[in-house]
Enzyme design. Structure first.
Site, PDB file in Angstrom:
ATOM      1  N   GLU A 284      -4.284  -3.402  -1.018  1.00 35.44           N
ATOM      2  CA  GLU A 284      -5.091  -2.419  -1.768  1.00 35.44           C
ATOM      3  C   GLU A 284      -5.469  -2.983  -3.140  1.00 35.44           C
ATOM      4  OE1 GLU A 284      -3.436   1.561  -1.913  1.00 35.44           O
ATOM      5  OE2 GLU A 284      -4.635   2.066  -3.666  1.00 35.44           O
TER       6      GLU A 284
ATOM      7  N   THR B 283      -2.804   3.672  -5.248  1.00 32.91           N
ATOM      8  CA  THR B 283      -2.560   5.063  -4.816  1.00 32.91           C
ATOM      9  C   THR B 283      -1.098   5.358  -4.482  1.00 32.91           C
ATOM     10  OG1 THR B 283      -3.097   4.350  -2.582  1.00 32.91           O
ATOM     11  CG2 THR B 283      -4.859   5.394  -3.841  1.00 32.91           C
TER      12      THR B 283
ATOM     13  N   CYS C 201      -2.242   9.049  -4.731  1.00 39.44           N
ATOM     14  CA  CYS C 201      -2.848   9.977  -3.765  1.00 39.44           C
ATOM     15  C   CYS C 201      -1.927  11.166  -3.525  1.00 39.44           C
ATOM     16  CB  CYS C 201      -3.160   9.254  -2.455  1.00 39.44           C
ATOM     17  SG  CYS C 201      -1.699   8.846  -1.505  1.00 39.44           S
TER      18      CYS C 201
ATOM     19  N   SER D  54       5.889  -1.395   3.169  1.00 38.67           N
ATOM     20  CA  SER D  54       5.145  -0.189   2.778  1.00 38.67           C
ATOM     21  C   SER D  54       5.499   0.211   1.354  1.00 38.67           C
ATOM     22  CB  SER D  54       5.478   0.943   3.762  1.00 38.67           C
ATOM     23  OG  SER D  54       5.198   2.185   3.165  1.00 38.67           O
TER      24      SER D  54
END
Ligand code: SF4
Length: 304
Positions: A134, A171, A199, A226
């Site tokens: 990202e 995010t 987010c 993650s």
């Protein structure tokens, strides 16, 4: 032992949409080779499940998405939920590949915001995790005017001389840490315009942990790659929960003495399939009720 299943937990809307797009692509192109650039979402059980749909993922921690594309010479290329830069999209098109974008809308929204401020001649300060796709896609937008910040040392080292500074972030950061980092930047550059882009899925999963009371063990299920999963564990530790176990699957709990705890909370990252969470819940319940834990795990239906 009391078991608290934290809500919300597990798959977010961006992950659900990305998996749906990948499966639809397999249906739409039954005779084409399909490759995902990187991992569709950061969970190897999702990546493995997609192989049943003829979808292969190519990943290398030392290579950017732009470089990885050299390995794809035919068929369809799917861009992952983490977003993609226009350089990579253009390269794929030049190679004659059919492109499918599974980027999450929340990531695209941050990219659009950065484009808007770049158009107005702002210098961008972007807080993110090093080598995360990202962050890579965002920095690729304009490597000269986007300054990547990975920690407080990077904030201290900043030497930006501009009236127009826009600050934003990846995010999936920690809501606690980002607040301190944004404040630190605001102290250094009072003129900066700030937009916290964590987010909703990341925020609500972290807030749910902060609301927990009297927990002596928190189990976080998710892939170590993650970022939002790692941040759930970090929030638990920062909150003062004494035992925080970050595990990929229930197998990571087999050597833990869970029966010693009074209140065990269970949560999962936004890219963790439900069946992996259900296995952990079944295992903990079996320990609580003195049942066969392995039988309990095996009773859970596996699906993505
Ligand atoms: Fe989108 Fe947030 Fe889910 Fe990432 S964690 S895919 S940004 S909703």
């Amino acid at each position: 032992m009391e078991i608290i299943t934290v809500n919300p937990r597990g798959f977010c809307k961006g992950v659900v949409k990305a998996i749906m797009i990948a499966k639809e692509t397999a249906k739409q192109y039954p005779n084409q080779k399909i490759t995902i650039l990187g991992e569709l979402v950061h969970n190897r059980y999702v990546v493995d499940a997609l192989k049943d749909y003829r979808i292969e993922s190519i990943e290398s921690k030392d290579q950017t998405r732009f470089d990885l594309l050299d390995q794809v010479n035919e068929g369809i290329v799917i861009f992952s939920a983490h977003g993609i830069s226009s350089n990579v999209v253009e390269k794929a098109k030049r190679k004659g590949l059919i492109t499918v974008d599974a980027s999450c809308e929340d990531v695209i929204s941050t990219q659009n915001l950065i484009h808007t401020y770049l158009d107005q001649e702002y210098t961008i300060l972007y807080i993110g995790q090093e080598n995360h796709p990202e962050a890579e896609a965002i920095c690729d937008i304009n490597r000269e005017r986007i300054h990547f910040i990975k920690d407080f040392d990077a904030i201290n080292a900043l030497d930006v001389n501009s009236d127009k500074i826009f600050v934003t972030n990846q995010t999936t950061m920690s809501i606690l840490e980002i607040k301190d980092m944004l404040n630190s930047i605001k102290d250094k550059y009072p003129q900066a315009v700030i937009s916290d882009e964590i987010c909703n899925a990341t925020r609500t999963r972290q807030e749910a942990i902060l609301k927990l009371e009297d927990i002596d063990c928190l189990i976080v299920i998710g892939d170590p790659k993650s970022n939002n999963t790692k941040m759930l564990a970090k929030i638990g530790t920062n909150k003062g929960i004494e035992n925080v176990y970050l595990v990929e699957t229930v197998a990571g709990l087999l050597d833990k003495n869970l029966a010693q705890f009074n209140r065990v909370a269970i949560t999962a990252g936004a890219s963790t399939p439900s069946y992996l969470v259900n296995q952990v819940i079944a295992y903990c319940n079996a320990i609580k009720d003195n049942l066969d834990p392995i039988e309990a795990i095996n009773s859970v239906k596996i699906f993505i």
